[in-house]
Design a protein around this motif. Structure first.
Motif, short mmCIF file in Angstrom:
data_model
loop_
_atom_site.label_atom_id
_atom_site.label_comp_id
_atom_site.label_asym_id
_atom_site.label_seq_id
_atom_site.Cartn_x
_atom_site.Cartn_y
_atom_site.Cartn_z
N GLY A 72 5.68 -73.00 -52.16
CA GLY A 72 6.78 -73.52 -51.35
C GLY A 72 7.89 -72.53 -51.07
O GLY A 72 8.96 -72.92 -50.61
N ARG A 73 7.63 -71.23 -51.30
CA ARG A 73 8.68 -70.23 -51.09
C ARG A 73 8.09 -68.99 -50.42
O ARG A 73 7.00 -68.55 -50.76
CB ARG A 73 9.32 -69.82 -52.41
N ALA A 74 8.82 -68.45 -49.46
CA ALA A 74 8.37 -67.24 -48.77
C ALA A 74 9.57 -66.50 -48.21
O ALA A 74 10.65 -67.08 -48.00
CB ALA A 74 7.40 -67.59 -47.65
N PHE A 75 9.37 -65.20 -47.96
CA PHE A 75 10.37 -64.37 -47.30
C PHE A 75 9.73 -63.79 -46.06
O PHE A 75 8.61 -63.28 -46.10
CB PHE A 75 10.84 -63.24 -48.22
N ALA A 76 10.43 -63.90 -44.91
CA ALA A 76 9.87 -63.44 -43.64
C ALA A 76 10.80 -62.46 -42.96
O ALA A 76 12.04 -62.61 -43.00
CB ALA A 76 9.60 -64.64 -42.72
N THR A 77 10.22 -61.45 -42.33
CA THR A 77 10.98 -60.50 -41.53
C THR A 77 10.43 -60.53 -40.11
O THR A 77 9.22 -60.56 -39.90
CB THR A 77 10.87 -59.07 -42.09
N MET A 78 11.33 -60.51 -39.13
CA MET A 78 10.95 -60.56 -37.72
C MET A 78 11.73 -59.49 -36.96
O MET A 78 12.84 -59.75 -36.47
CB MET A 78 11.23 -61.95 -37.14
N PRO A 79 11.21 -58.27 -36.84
CA PRO A 79 11.87 -57.23 -36.07
C PRO A 79 11.39 -57.24 -34.63
O PRO A 79 10.30 -57.71 -34.31
CB PRO A 79 11.43 -55.94 -36.77
N GLY A 80 12.21 -56.71 -33.73
CA GLY A 80 11.79 -56.62 -32.34
C GLY A 80 12.92 -56.17 -31.45
O GLY A 80 14.06 -55.98 -31.90
N GLY A 81 12.60 -55.98 -30.19
CA GLY A 81 13.62 -55.58 -29.25
C GLY A 81 13.02 -55.17 -27.92
O GLY A 81 11.81 -54.99 -27.80
N LEU A 82 13.88 -55.05 -26.93
CA LEU A 82 13.46 -54.67 -25.59
C LEU A 82 14.40 -53.60 -25.05
O LEU A 82 15.58 -53.53 -25.42
CB LEU A 82 13.49 -55.88 -24.66
N ASP A 83 13.88 -52.76 -24.16
CA ASP A 83 14.69 -51.76 -23.51
C ASP A 83 15.56 -52.46 -22.47
O ASP A 83 15.06 -52.97 -21.48
CB ASP A 83 13.79 -50.72 -22.84
N GLY A 84 16.85 -52.50 -22.70
CA GLY A 84 17.75 -53.20 -21.79
C GLY A 84 18.91 -53.79 -22.55
O GLY A 84 19.11 -53.51 -23.74
N PRO A 85 19.67 -54.64 -21.90
CA PRO A 85 20.90 -55.17 -22.50
C PRO A 85 20.67 -56.05 -23.72
O PRO A 85 21.58 -56.22 -24.54
CB PRO A 85 21.54 -55.97 -21.36
N LEU A 86 19.46 -56.64 -23.87
CA LEU A 86 19.22 -57.49 -25.04
C LEU A 86 19.28 -56.69 -26.33
O LEU A 86 19.71 -57.18 -27.36
CB LEU A 86 17.85 -58.18 -24.91
N GLY A 87 18.85 -55.43 -26.26
CA GLY A 87 18.89 -54.59 -27.44
C GLY A 87 17.77 -54.88 -28.41
O GLY A 87 16.71 -55.38 -28.05
#
Length: 321
Positions: free
Chosen positions: A49-64
């Protein structure tokens, strides 16, 4: 370096649903249009019942670019329910500096419902008038707020295994939204009456079946975010026009699709489009009034980054609505 931080209360006050729907829609269109490979979420089990999650990402543009770091811990005494606690950190695409950090639990709750609403706006029939929500937790509450912003629902059905919880949530949100909300524990009756269905449960087994869903219905599968738990049976997946938030994520981590593949009913090509491709008019969504459309929401970090940057860019004193 001064970094703006938005705690849960600040996120709730500044991240309005209409603005978030627009921000998420633009981010998903940019994601699908860019064609840039994004890393899939990484989940580290920490015990039952326990977990650690990482979600990296990005786009070229104003969103960063940036990341979401969250713990997913089951709530004691609440089977199937868990909390998503952590941070969304957004970086500037020009300088590389941190723009802001925000409470991930509140951002996730709001942006997930807004992503569903944006998908529904693109895929549901224009004359959809009955909404069925399956689930009585936090996501059910936020979906009840977001969904009426994209369709003129005249009737809302709230399904829950726990009749008392469904009745209590329906009564509270009915007053807030000024819309009739009918609680029920009859899943077949709820699904068969609906024009739009949202499943936001923690159920390990299907809560809706393909035989219950009428032609022309739009279905949002939201509750399962990893392999294992399934909210819909394989018959529904096979019968529907399946549209993912992010194709590689659905192929690797979409539990309902995996079950239908294992049953030999569909292949990888059953994912006909990403929702961003539909937003950007690169691929068709609903093709006719009788088609069953299905949006699979696993969640993507560009949604979190878009929500964080949107709330950061709002002027001081602009409360959410």
């Amino acid at each position: 370096m001064s970094i703006a931080f938005y705690d849960a209360a600040a996120v709730a006050a500044r991240l309005d649903y209409r603005g978030c729907i627009a921000a998420v829609r633009a981010a998903m269109a940019a994601l699908s249009s860019a064609g840039t490979a994004q890393p899939l979420r990484q989940i580290i089990p920490l015990g039952e019942g326990r977990a650690f999650a990482t979600m990296p990402g990005g786009l070229d543009g104003p969103l960063g670019f940036g990341a979401k770091l969250i713990s997913v811990f089951a709530e004691p005494g609440e089977p199937g329910r868990s909390r998503h606690q952590g941070l969304v950190v957004a970086f500037d695409p020009v300088s590389g500096a941190v723009v802001c950090a925000a409470d991930a639990e509140t951002v996730t709750a709001i942006r997930t419902a807004c992503a569903t609403a944006a998908a529904t706006d693109a895929l549901a029939r224009p004359d959809a008038r009955t909404l069925a929500i399956f689930g009585t937790g936090l996501q059910a509450e936020h979906h009840l707020r977001a969904m009426p912003l994209v369709r003129s629902f005249e009737r809302i059905i709230l399904w829950g295994r726990d009749a008392a919880k469904a009745t209590a949530l329906a009564a509270r949100l009915e007053l807030e939204l000024d819309l009739p909300i009918a609680p029920t524990s009859d899943g077949e009756a709820a699904a068969s009456a609906a024009d739009v269905i949202c499943t936001v449960t923690g159920s390990p087994t299907p809560v809706i079946e393909g035989a219950w869903v009428r032609p022309g219905t739009h279905v949002n599968l939201v509750g399962s975010s990893h392999l294992g738990p399934v909210e819909a049976d394989v018959a529904l997946v096979a019968a529907a026009r399946y549209i993912a938030d992010y194709r590689p994520g659905a192929l690797a981590q979409g539990a309902e699709l995996a079950a239908a593949r294992a049953a030999g009913l569909v292949g990888d090509d059953h994912v006909v489009a990403e929702i961003g491709e539909v937003f950007a008019a690169l691929k068709p969504g609903r093709r006719n009034a009788a088609e069953i459309t299905l949006y699979k929401s696993l969640g993507h970090v560009v949604q979190d980054l878009a929500a964080a940057r949107y709330l950061h860019q709002r002027g001081p004193g602009e409360a959410g609505a």
